[in-house]
Design an enzyme around this catalytic site. Structure first.
Site, short mmCIF file in Angstrom:
data_model
loop_
_atom_site.label_atom_id
_atom_site.label_comp_id
_atom_site.label_asym_id
_atom_site.label_seq_id
_atom_site.Cartn_x
_atom_site.Cartn_y
_atom_site.Cartn_z
CB CYS A 181 -6.55 -10.66 -3.40
SG CYS A 181 -7.74 -10.43 -4.84
CG HIS B 223 -5.72 -6.85 -6.36
ND1 HIS B 223 -5.42 -8.33 -6.17
CD2 HIS B 223 -5.38 -5.32 -5.66
CE1 HIS B 223 -4.60 -8.23 -5.48
NE2 HIS B 223 -4.39 -6.92 -4.98
#
EC number: 3.4.19.12
Length: 481
Positions: free
Chosen positions: A113, A429
Site C-alpha cells: 500500500c 496502512h
C-alpha cells in the site's frame, strides 16, 4: 526463478517466470494480465490439489519447465455498441474510465500500500505523465543506468494502464523493477514482504525519474522533475561562538513540517522546518562548531510537496514511532512570508493581479493597496478558489493578448494527500486521496477507489488512530500578465 508454461482453454502461455519469493497470488496476477481471468476465478492444478493464494512454493515444488493447467472464466469483454444510443455499460474499458472521471485502483501484492498510494499521488501530475510519455530509449542519457531506465519505463506503462482501466491493475512488473533498483523494498519478515515507508518510496522514485527525464539537449527543459517539484532554498548560517555568518543555496524536492507541542497548523510546522542546527568546521575557531541555520524559499515549484515529520526512532522498541498530534492544513496554502526578499518582490505584481481578478468575480472593485499586510489577508479570503481545480490559471481571453506569460503567485491549491493509519511507519496502512480534474476527490485504498467530500479531506489532520496526512501536495496558482 523457475519458468513454466500454462495451458488455459486452447491457449498455451510459455516462458512465464515465477518469483518464488512472492506469494502465489502474485503469479495469479501475472496470469490475470495474460488471460483476463481474475485471481479469485483461477483454478490452477499443482501437486497436492489447487494452488492457494498464500501457498508455500517450496512445499508445492514447482520445477523449471513444468506445465501447469488453469481453469477459469475471463472477464467479459465489452463489445462496441451497434446502435446510435450508447450506454456507459456498453463502452470499451478505456472510454468507460474516461467517463468515470478517475482512474483504476492498484492491487495490493502484499504490504504494497505504501507503493500504491505513492503511485496514485504522483500519477495525478499531468506534466509528469507528459514527460514520461516522451521518454524513450533513444532519449536516454548515458548517465542513466539500466535499472533506472527500466523503472522509468515501468512507471510510464503503469500510469498508462491505470488511465485505460476500470478494473484494478496489478503493479507486479513495476514492483519487481522497484525492488531491483532499491533492494531495501525486498525486506522479508517470516517470509512475508514487510511494510515500507511511503516517504522513502516517494523520494526514491522521484529521484530516479529526475535522473532519467533530464533532457539530453539544452534546447529542452534540462530537468523536468526539478522544474515540477524542486524548491530552491537560500540559507543563512550563523555561528554563535565566533559570530561567523555565511550563506548557501540548496535544492530540495519537499518541505518538512516539523511537529512539536507548539505546532498546531501546517504553516507553523513549515517555519520550524526551515530552521535548524548543524555542526560544521569553523575557520575562525579552527574546529567543529554549532551553527544556526535559517532558510527561506528562493524559487517556487509548480507542485509543492510537504512531508509531515511524524516518525522518529524509538530506542525502547527499536522501531519508528509515530507522533499522533493533530496538525491542521488548508485547501489553499499561501507561503509568501516564507519566501526570500527577492522572490517576494517578483510575486507582488502577480498577487495584485490575482486579487484584482478574484475581486471582479466577487463583484468588488480593484484593490490598489500595496501593503504587505493586506497582501496576505486578501489571499486568505473565502471564495478565492472555485473548488474545481481550475483556479491555478487566469482566463486570457478577457480582452487580453493570448501571448501573455503566466506567473506564480505563491498561493497553492491542495491536490493530493497521502495518509497513514497506524502507530509505526513500518506497519499500518497507507492510502492516497487525489483531486481529479473535475474537482472531485477520490480515495484510492489500493484496489478500491471511492468518492469523497472535499470538506472531509482536511479532517485527515491527525489526533488519533484514524488516517492522518503524512505527505501532501499542492498545485501552484498562476496569473497571466
Amino acid at each position: 526463478m523457475p519458468t513454466v508454461s500454462v495451458k488455459w482453454q486452447k491457449k498455451v502461455f510459455d516462458g512465464i517466470e515465477i518469483d518464488i519469493s512472492l506469494p502465489p497470488y502474485v503469479f495469479k496476477a501475472q496470469l490475470y494480465d495474460l488471460t483476463g481471468v481474475p485471481p479469485e476465478r483461477q483454478k490452477i492444478m499443482v501437486k497436492g490439489g489447487l494452488l492457494k493464494d498464500d501457498g508455500d512454493w517450496s512445499a508445492i515444488g514447482v520445477k523449471d519447465g513444468q506445465k501447469l493447467m488453469m481453469m477459469g472464466t475471463a472477464d467479459e469483454i465489452v463489445k462496441a455498441p451497434e446502435k446510435a444510443i450508447v450506454f456507459s455499460e456498453d463502452l470499451p474499458e478505456e472510454a468507460l474510465a474516461t467517463n468515470l472521471g478517475y482512474s483504476a485502483g492498484l492491487v495490493n501484492l502484499g504490504n504494497t500500500c505504501y507503493m500504491n498510494s505513492t503511485v496514485q499521488c504522483l500519477k495525478s501530475v499531468p506534466e509528469l505523465k507528459s514527460a514520461l510519455s516522451n521518454y524513450s530509449l533513444a532519449g536516454r542519457s548515458n548517465d542513466v543506468d539500466q535499472t533506472s531506465h527500466m523503472l522509468t519505463v515501468a512507471t510510464r506503462e503503469l500510469f498508462g494502464e491505470l488511465d485505460r482501466s476500470v478494473n484494478a491493475v496489478s503493479p507486479s512488473q513495476f514492483w519487481m523493477v522497484l525492488r531491483k533498483k532499491y533492494p531495501q523494498f525486498s525486506q522479508l519478515h517470516n517470509g512475508i514482504h514487510m511494510q515500507q515507508d511511503a516517504e522513502e518510496c516517494w523520494t526514491q522514485l522521484l529521484y530516479t525519474l529526475s535522473q532519467s527525464l533530464k533532457a539530453p539537449t539544452s534546447s529542452e527543459d534540462p530537468d523536468a522533475v526539478k522544474a515540477l517539484f524542486g524548491v530552491n532554498l537560500l540559507s543563512r548560517l550563523h555561528c554563535q561562538e565566533s559570530g561567523e555568518e555565511s550563506s548557501e543555496k540548496e535544492s530540495v524536492y519537499s518541505l518538512k513540517c516539523h511537529i512539536s507541542h507548539e505546532v498546531n497548523h501546517l504553516h507553523e510546522g513549515l517555519k520550524h522546518g526551515l530552521k535548524g542546527e548543524l555542526e560544521k568546521n569553523s575557520p575562525a575557531l579552527d574546529r567543529t562548531a554549532l551553527y544556526l541555520k535559517e532558510s527561506l524559499i528562493d524559487s517556487l515549484p509548480r507542485y509543492l510537496t510537504v512531508q509531515f515529520v511524524r516518525f522518529f526512532w524509538k530506542r525502547e522498541t527499536n522501531q519508528k514511532a509515530k507522533i499522533l498530534r493533530k496538525v491542521d492544513y488548508p485547501l489553499e496554502l499561501d507561503i509568501f512570508d516564507l519566501c526570500s526578499p527577492d522572490l517576494k518582490k517578483k510575486l507582488e505584481a502577480p498577487r495584485q493581479k490575482l486579487r484584482d481578478e478574484e475581486g471582479k468575480k466577487l463583484g468588488l472593485t480593484s484593490a490598489k493597496s500595496g501593503s504587505k499586510d493586506s497582501d496576505v489577508k486578501m489571499t486568505d479570503a473565502e471564495g478565492s478558489s472555485n473548488g474545481s481545480g481550475e483556479s491555478s490559471t487566469v482566463n486570457q481571453n478577457e480582452g487580453a493578448s493570448s501571448e501573455k506569460e503566466t506567473h506564480m503567485t505563491g498561493i497553492y491549491d491542495l491536490v493530493a494527500v497521502l495518509t497513514h493509519k497506524g502507530r509505526s511507519a513500518d506497519s499500518g496502512h497507507y492510502v492516497a486521496w487525489v483531486k481529479q480534474e473535475s474537482g472531485k476527490w477520490i480515495q484510492y485504498d489500493d484496489d478500491n477507489p471511492s468518492m469523497q467530500r472535499e470538506e472531509d479531506i482536511t479532517k485527515l489532520s491527525g489526533g488519533g488512530d484514524w488516517h492522518m496526512a503524512y505527505i501532501i501536495m499542492y498545485k501552484a496558482r498562476f496569473v497571466s500578465m
